[in-house]
Each structure stands twice: as C-alpha cells, then as structure tokens.
Write a protein that holds these residues in place. Structure first.
Motif, PDB file in Angstrom:
ATOM      1  N   LEU A 103       0.849  -1.193   0.000  1.00 46.95           N
ATOM      2  CA  LEU A 103       0.000   0.000   0.000  1.00 46.95           C
ATOM      3  C   LEU A 103       0.886   1.245   0.000  1.00 46.95           C
ATOM      4  CD1 LEU A 103      -2.791   1.395   0.303  1.00 46.95           C
ATOM      5  CD2 LEU A 103      -2.469   1.247   2.780  1.00 46.95           C
ATOM      6  N   PRO A 104       1.090   1.873  -1.159  1.00 49.28           N
ATOM      7  CA  PRO A 104       1.857   3.121  -1.156  1.00 49.28           C
ATOM      8  C   PRO A 104       1.070   4.213  -0.422  1.00 49.28           C
ATOM      9  CG  PRO A 104       1.545   2.255  -3.391  1.00 49.28           C
ATOM     10  CD  PRO A 104       0.628   1.496  -2.485  1.00 49.28           C
ATOM     11  N   GLU A 105       1.779   5.043   0.357  1.00 52.11           N
ATOM     12  CA  GLU A 105       1.088   6.114   1.108  1.00 52.11           C
ATOM     13  C   GLU A 105       0.334   7.046   0.173  1.00 52.11           C
ATOM     14  OE1 GLU A 105       0.354   6.517   4.265  1.00 52.11           O
ATOM     15  OE2 GLU A 105       1.387   4.629   4.656  1.00 52.11           O
ATOM     16  N   SER A 106       0.880   7.242  -1.041  1.00 52.48           N
ATOM     17  CA  SER A 106       0.211   8.141  -1.986  1.00 52.48           C
ATOM     18  C   SER A 106      -1.165   7.578  -2.373  1.00 52.48           C
ATOM     19  CB  SER A 106       1.076   8.328  -3.236  1.00 52.48           C
ATOM     20  OG  SER A 106       1.406   7.066  -3.778  1.00 52.48           O
ATOM     21  N   LEU A 107      -1.252   6.255  -2.534  1.00 51.81           N
ATOM     22  CA  LEU A 107      -2.537   5.640  -2.888  1.00 51.81           C
ATOM     23  C   LEU A 107      -3.490   5.691  -1.698  1.00 51.81           C
ATOM     24  CD1 LEU A 107      -4.403   4.094  -4.778  1.00 51.81           C
ATOM     25  CD2 LEU A 107      -3.211   1.974  -4.160  1.00 51.81           C
ATOM     26  N   ARG A 108      -2.964   5.433  -0.499  1.00 52.38           N
ATOM     27  CA  ARG A 108      -3.804   5.510   0.694  1.00 52.38           C
ATOM     28  C   ARG A 108      -4.434   6.902   0.816  1.00 52.38           C
ATOM     29  NH1 ARG A 108      -3.085   3.328   6.254  1.00 52.38           N
ATOM     30  NH2 ARG A 108      -0.851   3.139   5.979  1.00 52.38           N
ATOM     31  N   SER A 109      -3.599   7.946   0.730  1.00 51.21           N
ATOM     32  CA  SER A 109      -4.165   9.277   0.973  1.00 51.21           C
ATOM     33  C   SER A 109      -5.112   9.679  -0.160  1.00 51.21           C
ATOM     34  CB  SER A 109      -3.071  10.320   1.210  1.00 51.21           C
ATOM     35  OG  SER A 109      -2.145  10.292   0.173  1.00 51.21           O
ATOM     36  N   ASP A 142      14.138   2.820  -2.849  1.00 47.83           N
ATOM     37  CA  ASP A 142      13.033   3.639  -3.373  1.00 47.83           C
ATOM     38  C   ASP A 142      12.523   4.618  -2.322  1.00 47.83           C
ATOM     39  OD1 ASP A 142      13.075   2.443  -5.861  1.00 47.83           O
ATOM     40  OD2 ASP A 142      11.634   0.890  -5.298  1.00 47.83           O
ATOM     41  N   GLU A 143      12.490   4.143  -1.068  1.00 41.61           N
ATOM     42  CA  GLU A 143      11.988   5.016  -0.002  1.00 41.61           C
ATOM     43  C   GLU A 143      12.916   6.213   0.196  1.00 41.61           C
ATOM     44  OE1 GLU A 143      11.046   2.963   3.636  1.00 41.61           O
ATOM     45  OE2 GLU A 143      10.747   4.861   4.715  1.00 41.61           O
ATOM     46  N   VAL A 144      14.216   5.968   0.165  1.00 36.74           N
ATOM     47  CA  VAL A 144      15.177   7.072   0.277  1.00 36.74           C
ATOM     48  C   VAL A 144      14.931   8.066  -0.862  1.00 36.74           C
ATOM     49  CG1 VAL A 144      17.624   7.700   0.094  1.00 36.74           C
ATOM     50  CG2 VAL A 144      16.931   5.720   1.477  1.00 36.74           C
ATOM     51  N   ALA A 145      14.807   7.531  -2.082  1.00 36.59           N
ATOM     52  CA  ALA A 145      14.610   8.401  -3.247  1.00 36.59           C
ATOM     53  C   ALA A 145      13.327   9.221  -3.110  1.00 36.59           C
ATOM     54  CB  ALA A 145      14.587   7.568  -4.523  1.00 36.59           C
ATOM     55  N   SER A 146      12.280   8.595  -2.559  1.00 36.00           N
ATOM     56  CA  SER A 146      10.982   9.289  -2.488  1.00 36.00           C
ATOM     57  C   SER A 146      11.014  10.476  -1.532  1.00 36.00           C
ATOM     58  CB  SER A 146       9.881   8.306  -2.063  1.00 36.00           C
ATOM     59  OG  SER A 146      10.015   8.007  -0.687  1.00 36.00           O
ATOM     60  N   HIS A 184      13.275  12.735  -1.516  1.00 31.91           N
ATOM     61  CA  HIS A 184      13.960  13.862  -2.163  1.00 31.91           C
ATOM     62  C   HIS A 184      13.431  14.042  -3.578  1.00 31.91           C
ATOM     63  CE1 HIS A 184      16.762  13.860   1.211  1.00 31.91           C
ATOM     64  NE2 HIS A 184      16.717  12.548   1.113  1.00 31.91           N
ATOM     65  N   PRO A 185      12.513  14.987  -3.766  1.00 37.81           N
ATOM     66  CA  PRO A 185      11.862  15.146  -5.067  1.00 37.81           C
ATOM     67  C   PRO A 185      12.832  15.503  -6.201  1.00 37.81           C
ATOM     68  CG  PRO A 185      11.194  16.880  -3.518  1.00 37.81           C
ATOM     69  CD  PRO A 185      11.972  15.880  -2.738  1.00 37.81           C
ATOM     70  N   GLN A 186      14.054  15.929  -5.837  1.00 37.62           N
ATOM     71  CA  GLN A 186      15.015  16.278  -6.890  1.00 37.62           C
ATOM     72  C   GLN A 186      15.555  15.042  -7.612  1.00 37.62           C
ATOM     73  OE1 GLN A 186      15.287  16.885  -3.599  1.00 37.62           O
ATOM     74  NE2 GLN A 186      16.021  18.958  -3.157  1.00 37.62           N
ATOM     75  N   ILE A 187      15.392  13.870  -6.980  1.00 33.45           N
ATOM     76  CA  ILE A 187      15.981  12.645  -7.526  1.00 33.45           C
ATOM     77  C   ILE A 187      15.103  12.058  -8.634  1.00 33.45           C
ATOM     78  CG2 ILE A 187      16.590  10.232  -6.993  1.00 33.45           C
ATOM     79  CD1 ILE A 187      17.385  11.115  -4.220  1.00 33.45           C
ATOM     80  N   SER A 188      15.711  11.677  -9.756  1.00 30.87           N
ATOM     81  CA  SER A 188      14.917  10.990 -10.775  1.00 30.87           C
ATOM     82  C   SER A 188      15.186   9.483 -10.765  1.00 30.87           C
ATOM     83  CB  SER A 188      15.154  11.591 -12.166  1.00 30.87           C
ATOM     84  OG  SER A 188      16.360  11.130 -12.710  1.00 30.87           O
ATOM     85  N   LYS A 189      16.391   9.073 -10.367  1.00 33.14           N
ATOM     86  CA  LYS A 189      16.705   7.641 -10.427  1.00 33.14           C
ATOM     87  C   LYS A 189      17.858   7.327  -9.468  1.00 33.14           C
ATOM     88  CE  LYS A 189      17.025   4.283 -14.199  1.00 33.14           C
ATOM     89  NZ  LYS A 189      17.412   4.079 -15.595  1.00 33.14           N
ATOM     90  N   ILE A 243      19.506   7.928   4.053  1.00 26.69           N
ATOM     91  CA  ILE A 243      20.001   6.548   3.943  1.00 26.69           C
ATOM     92  C   ILE A 243      20.162   5.956   5.340  1.00 26.69           C
ATOM     93  CG2 ILE A 243      21.958   5.101   3.218  1.00 26.69           C
ATOM     94  CD1 ILE A 243      22.438   7.173   0.942  1.00 26.69           C
ATOM     95  N   ARG A 244      20.779   6.755   6.242  1.00 24.80           N
ATOM     96  CA  ARG A 244      20.951   6.263   7.623  1.00 24.80           C
ATOM     97  C   ARG A 244      19.601   6.017   8.287  1.00 24.80           C
ATOM     98  NH1 ARG A 244      25.364   9.689   7.859  1.00 24.80           N
ATOM     99  NH2 ARG A 244      24.275  11.409   8.881  1.00 24.80           N
ATOM    100  N   ASP A 245      18.656   6.946   8.078  1.00 20.98           N
ATOM    101  CA  ASP A 245      17.335   6.804   8.715  1.00 20.98           C
ATOM    102  C   ASP A 245      16.605   5.567   8.223  1.00 20.98           C
ATOM    103  OD1 ASP A 245      17.818   9.141  10.011  1.00 20.98           O
ATOM    104  OD2 ASP A 245      16.542  10.391   8.721  1.00 20.98           O
ATOM    105  N   VAL A 246      16.639   5.363   6.919  1.00 15.52           N
ATOM    106  CA  VAL A 246      15.813   4.297   6.340  1.00 15.52           C
ATOM    107  C   VAL A 246      16.509   2.949   6.430  1.00 15.52           C
ATOM    108  CG1 VAL A 246      14.798   3.448   4.181  1.00 15.52           C
ATOM    109  CG2 VAL A 246      14.584   5.871   4.786  1.00 15.52           C
ATOM    110  N   MET A 247      17.812   2.917   6.125  1.00 12.98           N
ATOM    111  CA  MET A 247      18.495   1.620   6.003  1.00 12.98           C
ATOM    112  C   MET A 247      19.323   1.245   7.214  1.00 12.98           C
ATOM    113  SD  MET A 247      19.701   1.994   2.067  1.00 12.98           S
ATOM    114  CE  MET A 247      18.931   0.839   0.965  1.00 12.98           C
TER     115      MET A 247
END
Ligand SMILES: [Zn+2]
Length: 431
Positions: free
Chosen positions: A225-231, A350-354, A356-361, A399-403
């Motif tokens: 369940l992505p949070e974006s879909l939930r909200s 993916d969570e780290v990337a999400s 930071h909106p500046q990241i594309s890949k 990265i530290r927070d998530v992983m």
C-alpha cells in the motif's frame, strides 16, 4: 477526515484485556501459549513431530520464544514438498481431515485446511482497530474461490464482530458501484488498487464519492500500500484506510491501528524477525525474514518462513495495544542484500529516493574495500541543483534513517544508470 458518521471509530479493541497486557505479562502469556501448542502439535501433527525429532528436540526443550531458534524454519517450498509426499497438508494438520469443513487451494498448489470453528483473532482485531463496528455492512471484494482469504478469514471475522457481509468477490466494477450505492455499505474489504478502480468507475458513472457512496472504513490487504494511494483513496471517499498483512497458510500477522505507525502482531501468533541464513532472531529495529508460529490447533505451523522481509518495533503505540509492530513489509528475502551485517532491500532504496523530489533515479552499488562493505547511492537528478553538497548530506541522512547503514552519495549524469538495471548491484568479490 471521515465524512459524517454517528459511530465512534476512534478507540476500541476486540479483546481489550489481552491487547493491553503489560509487556512482561504479554511475554509470559505468549510463552505459556507456545509451550501448550508445541506439546499439542508434537502429539497430533506428524510433520511437527518429525521436525523436532530431526534435530533431537522434545517439547520440553521449547519453553520460551528464544528457544524457538532451535527449531529449523519451514519454508514455503518445503511445505509444498511435504504436501506432495503426504497430501493434502503434509502432515501439519492436527486432526483427521474428515473433521474439516473445507479444503482451500492456493497457487502452488498449496492446500490449506478450513476448520469448522474458525477462531483466529488477527483479522478481526485489525478490523476493530481500523474502526469497523458491530452493525456495519461490509462489501468483501476479495476472491471467494479456492483460496481461504475472503471466505474463511475475512467473512468469518466480519461475522465475529457482528457485521453484515456482501460477498461480492473481485471484478464486475460497475456492479460493485451499484451495490455500494444501493445498499450503502460502509466498510470495504479488498485491495487498495481495486478500490481505486471502483472510485474511477463511480466517477465515470457521474456519482459523487462523498455523497453517493457511504464507505467509512476500508480494510486492505494482499498487496503493498503506497502512502500516496492511501491518501488519495482516503480523500476521494472521506474514509479511513488501514492495511493488514498475513499469508494464506498461517493467517494474519499484522494489522494497522488508527495511529498508522506499523502493523501490530495479533495476540494469537508469535512473529520472529530472523536472519534467513542462520535462523537466529535479529532483535527490534533490524531487518530480516518474518517467521511465524501460530497457536492454531487445527494447523499448528511452527516457525513458518514467510519469505517476506520486515523489521519489528517495540516502542509503545499511543493506541494502547502492547504487541510489537511490523514497521513495514520491505519485500522478498530473495531480493535482499546484506551490507555490514544488515539487510538492505530495493524497497528501501526507493523510499530514500521518495524523500527527495530532486531525484529521478537511484542505483545502490555495494562494493568491498579492505574487508569492509561499502554502499554508494548513485543518483541521477531531474535537473541541476544550486547546493549539491547540501542535498548530498541530506540524502546521506535519509540513507541512515531508512536503512540503518551508512552510505555515500554520488551524483551521476542523466542516463548513467542503465534502463532495467538492478536497484541494488552487488559488486563485491570474495577472494
Ligand atoms: Zn497501535
């Protein structure tokens, strides 16, 4: 914010005394139940007896949750093999099959027994925690055929709470919309993606989701369940969406409460997070495989390996429930990589990337230098940024927070990460 609703859905428990036991008492309770089920299963399930015998254990060797580590994990592939040799249930059943009400069949095929008196707690606990109340009317859009989820688990749990169920099953979206409009069902059970289909179809039919559809609580499961879909769904319908997690073999292993901060482990299961290579428990906050033991006397699976990767937290939940929570399902164990002793997973990248909106890949590169693992995030940006050092250190913090592992960041040119590349690339050599 949910639409006008005469029902108080903000607090409530299925079994308050059990769910709010002080932590020490809860552990004592689980250890007691564990000793009971091990003794019972050893006596009545030939597969459990064989498993303990194979490593020279007797039921008295298993006194506490920690002792479970002595028992080898039963993986899904092993369960399938045992079922082939000894159909239908591989000898895990603890009663003559003539006493069952149904036999379910999941893809594999894997057979699951359907007992006459279904009394599993988890799904019903999750429903109440999400705000489902006696007298509610639920549309159940999980598939009723073959598999146990809709009929055995969800339907029975709704009945236990005192809800009316519409056994709609999956598909026929337009018909589902008409049912919702006519019967004014206020609870949805199904996947989040199918609820989105329903929303789109209803809008296409010219309906107002807030006025013409009466949904107030949604219990979703069986997919991420992505949070974006939930909200999106919560806003479209003005309803509460909460998720649960489990497997067809062993039932519910986690459910969200209104605080939405992880999935509480039900009180009729023991969930361990283990290092899949050793079977040892890794402790709170560390990722590993979800391994579950049920107190179900019909199908007493002991140390069943789900193949799913997650982590547990024991920090107190403001809802008052004491059980630990699965923080989230990170993905499948076979896609995970170990870095400095901790599992990392593509979903975490993916969570780290999400964040930071500046990241594309991104692509995570794992290497080894002087016998130490190094992890580098290669990052493609959508466009150049004015303060790259600042962004770099922010990403490193994420990265530290998530992983829970330190990792470096390297900005690379657009197109440098090949299309279809693995999210995590392990370049370590072990010479
Ligand atoms: Zn809670």
């Amino acid at each position: 914010m949910p639409k006008h609703d005469p029902m108080d859905r903000t607090s409530g428990f299925l079994k308050k005394d059990l769910e709010t036991l002080p932590p020490k008492k809860r552990i004592e309770y689980l250890n007691l139940k564990l000793r009971g089920i091990i003794q019972y299963a050893y006596k009545h399930s030939i597969a459990v007896k064989n498993k303990l015998d194979s490593v020279g254990l007797t039921p008295k060797d298993i006194q506490t949750i920690k002792d479970l580590e002595k028992i080898p994990i039963t993986k899904k592939t092993e369960l399938m093999e045992l079922q082939k040799k000894n159909p239908p249930f591989g000898g895990f059943e603890a009663l003559p099959i003539t006493e069952l009400r149904r036999i379910y069949i999941s893809p594999g095929p894997i057979f699951e027994p359907g007992e006459a008196d279904y009394d599993e707690l988890g799904w019903a606990q999750g429903m109440v925690a999400a705000g489902v109340r006696p007298g509610d009317m639920a549309i159940n859009t999980f598939s009723y055929h073959m598999v146990p989820f809709a009929l055995q688990m969800i339907d029975n749990s709704l009945h236990r709470i005192g809800c009316i169920t519409i056994p709609a099953g999956i598909g026929n979206t337009e018909q589902q919309v008409n049912i919702l409009k006519t019967l004014k069902a206020n609870v949805y059970c199904g996947t989040a993606s199918f609820l989105l289909n329903i929303a789109e179809k209803a809008e296409e039919m010219g309906l107002d989701l807030k006025k013409d559809i009466n949904l107030k609580v949604g219990l979703v499961a069986t997919e991420m369940l992505p949070e974006s879909l939930r909200s999106k769904l919560e806003q479209k319908f003005e309803m509460i969406i909460r998720q649960s997690y489990g497997t067809a073999d062993i039932g519910c292993l986690g459910y969200e409460c209104l605080k939405k901060n992880g999935m509480h482990v039900p009180d009729d299961k023991i969930v361990e997070i283990v290092d899949p290579s050793t079977g040892k428990q890794v402790g709170p906050g560390k990722a590993g495989e979800i391994v579950a033991t049920t107190f179900n006397k019909v199908y007493p699976l002991i140390r069943f390996g789900t193949g799913d990767l997650s982590l547990l937290t024991e920090t107190p939940c403001p809802c008052g429930r004491i059980s630990p929570r699965l923080v989230k399902i990170l993905g499948r164990v076979d896609q995970a990589t170990k870095v400095r002793g901790l599992f990392i997973h593509p979903g975490q990248a993916d969570e780290v990337a999400s964040k930071h909106p500046q990241i594309s890949k991104v692509q995570v590169i794992v290497t080894r230098k002087e016998h130490k693992d190094e992890m580098t995030f290669q990052v493609e940006l959508k466009e150049e940024v004015s303060q790259p050092e600042k962004l770099m250190s922010e990403i490193e913090q994420s990265i530290r927070d998530v992983m829970k592992v330190r990792g470096g960041v390297q900005f690379v040119l657009k197109g440098a990460i090949p299309a279809g590349a693995n999210k995590i690339e392990d370049r370590r050599t072990w010479e």
